[in-house]
Enzyme design. Structure first.
Site, mmCIF file in Angstrom:
data_model
loop_
_atom_site.group_PDB
_atom_site.id
_atom_site.type_symbol
_atom_site.label_atom_id
_atom_site.label_comp_id
_atom_site.label_asym_id
_atom_site.label_seq_id
_atom_site.Cartn_x
_atom_site.Cartn_y
_atom_site.Cartn_z
ATOM 1 N N GLU A 37 -50.439 -3.055 48.694
ATOM 2 C CA GLU A 37 -51.670 -3.953 49.262
ATOM 3 C C GLU A 37 -52.942 -3.310 49.680
ATOM 4 O O GLU A 37 -53.956 -3.488 49.456
ATOM 5 C CB GLU A 37 -51.120 -4.885 50.337
ATOM 6 C CG GLU A 37 -50.082 -5.932 49.875
ATOM 7 C CD GLU A 37 -50.338 -6.958 48.641
ATOM 8 O OE1 GLU A 37 -51.525 -6.901 48.503
ATOM 9 O OE2 GLU A 37 -49.444 -7.371 48.241
ATOM 10 N N TYR A 120 -55.766 -11.134 54.786
ATOM 11 C CA TYR A 120 -55.103 -11.151 53.536
ATOM 12 C C TYR A 120 -53.843 -10.180 53.524
ATOM 13 O O TYR A 120 -52.553 -10.572 53.157
ATOM 14 C CB TYR A 120 -55.846 -10.549 52.300
ATOM 15 C CG TYR A 120 -55.044 -10.216 51.068
ATOM 16 C CD1 TYR A 120 -54.712 -11.320 50.226
ATOM 17 C CD2 TYR A 120 -54.691 -8.788 50.849
ATOM 18 C CE1 TYR A 120 -53.687 -10.767 49.273
ATOM 19 C CE2 TYR A 120 -53.804 -8.506 49.891
ATOM 20 C CZ TYR A 120 -53.246 -9.647 49.054
ATOM 21 O OH TYR A 120 -52.478 -9.332 47.979
ATOM 22 N N ASP A 138 -57.198 -14.311 48.750
ATOM 23 C CA ASP A 138 -58.052 -13.244 48.249
ATOM 24 C C ASP A 138 -58.952 -13.836 47.145
ATOM 25 O O ASP A 138 -59.207 -15.140 47.059
ATOM 26 C CB ASP A 138 -57.057 -12.245 47.381
ATOM 27 C CG ASP A 138 -56.505 -12.590 46.158
ATOM 28 O OD1 ASP A 138 -56.470 -13.792 46.143
ATOM 29 O OD2 ASP A 138 -56.145 -12.059 45.401
#
Length: 353
Positions: A37, A120, A138
């Site tokens: 991520e 996020y 996102d």
DNA sequence: AATGCGGGGAC
DNA sequence: GTCCCAGCATT
């Protein structure tokens, strides 16, 4: 459209039509999810894939990352951009390694407290690793929801973000938050794409407001424009006994924690004669030294255009010069992380100093 | 609320 | 050329 119908269509698409494969998909190890991520923040999957593989091979666990030499980690990150991500990655790895036995916190709120992790990334880790009901928001989610629900409010304003956020949280399938989050991002990346979306194959075709009103290409609305500043970088590469002076960039500026050669920066394009004269005046170039001036290397950043020139020459004596720099053997330069512009110059045949 | 932070790919 | 990308920190 009805909210639970959206989730139903999305999950159905995911199970029957989604062919997207990525090495971290389905993985439950919070470390791997976290790493992927961070790498993928503002970065395309294709671009980040190789970096993810290299990191996992080099640092299989969070402890391996935590105890690594910082320079080595930055070298692995070199070329990926947004280097504060790397700095925060190291910082958080060390915090978790030394105070939490390398374990990730298991709540959204605690994950969110970690450096480099925002809403996020916290939602992604919470849902993928711990099956917690937090919706990822996102770029894909902004686009998909703005189109299907016909949201004309600009999404890059506080009001627009609020609308999307509240909608996303309502739509989330709380029974399968991880699968839902993965599905909506895959859907945005492969079907509801920014340009030329595949509307004919889209399961929401008959429900999508943007499609029905023929405004797909107009959504999501964005207002903000970026202005680009041009900067002129003149790098000096004096060689003394096959070594060159380098230093880490520590200012709050681009390329923080990457390395560079002695630099004169100008707001305007400057002739090689004038820039050599300026360097001579600073004592960087002894009078009468022959220099080689490279062509201009242009690099586009989001908000800046960098035009770099490299001026190389040999020193017979280095006493008193570049005392704030480390002298590094030319052959060892490739162990240091440099900005793309500099690696391009160094890797060009004939510039191998 | 606005700004800065990389590099690359699609069009 | 423009836009956008599995955003975040700072001011």
């Amino acid at each position: 459209m009805i909210h639970n119908l959206f989730s139903h269509y999305l999950i159905d698409w995911n199970r029957n039509k989604n062919n997207r494969k990525m090495p971290w998909k389905g993985v439950k190890d919070p470390y791997k999810i976290w790493l992927s991520e961070i790498i993928l923040q503002q970065t395309r999957v294709d671009q980040g894939l190789k970096y993810y593989e290299n990191f996992i091979i080099t640092f299989p666990t969070i402890h391996d990352l935590a105890k690594a030499d910082e320079k080595k980690v930055f070298k692995l990150w070199e070329g990926l951009g947004y280097y504060s991500r790397c700095k925060n990655l190291i910082h958080t790895a060390r915090v978790l390694s030394s105070t939490q036995n390398g374990q990730f916190p298991a709540t959204y709120e605690d994950i969110l407290k970690l450096k480099g992790i925002g809403p996020y990334t916290a939602a992604a880790i919470a849902s993928f690793a711990f099956d917690l009901p937090h919706a990822v928001i996102d770029g894909n989610v902004f686009r998909v929801l703005a189109r299907i629900f016909g949201i004309r409010e600009p999404v890059d304003t506080t009001a627009g973000k609020k609308i999307i956020t509240e909608l996303a949280e309502k739509l989330l399938d709380k029974e399968h938050p991880g699968e839902y989050n993965q599905a909506i991002m895959d859907f945005g990346a492969t079907v509801c794409k920014p340009a030329n979306p595949d509307c004919e194959q889209c399961p929401f075709k008959s429900n999508c407001v943007a499609y029905k009103e023929d405004i797909v290409a107009l959504l999501p609305v964005k207002i903000k424009r970026t202005t680009v500043r041009t900067r002129y970088f003149y790098f000096f590469l004096p060689q003394y006994r096959n070594a060159l002076p380098v230093r880490e960039r520590l200012d709050k500026d681009i390329w923080q924690h990457l390395y560079e050669f002695p630099l004169i920066e100008k707001e305007e394009e400057t002739s090689s004669g004038a820039i050599v004269a300026a360097a001579t005046k600073k004592g960087w170039i002894p009078k009468g030294t022959a220099v080689t001036v490279s062509p201009v290397y242009a690099q586009k950043l989001s908000h800046q255009l960098i035009k770099a020139v490299f001026i190389s020459y040999r020193l017979a004596e280095k006493s008193g010069l570049f005392e704030n720099y480390s002298w590094v053997k030319a052959a060892a330069l490739n162990t240091l992380p440099f900005p793309k512009t500099i690696t391009q110059y160094l890797n060009k045949a004939g510039n191998d100093h």
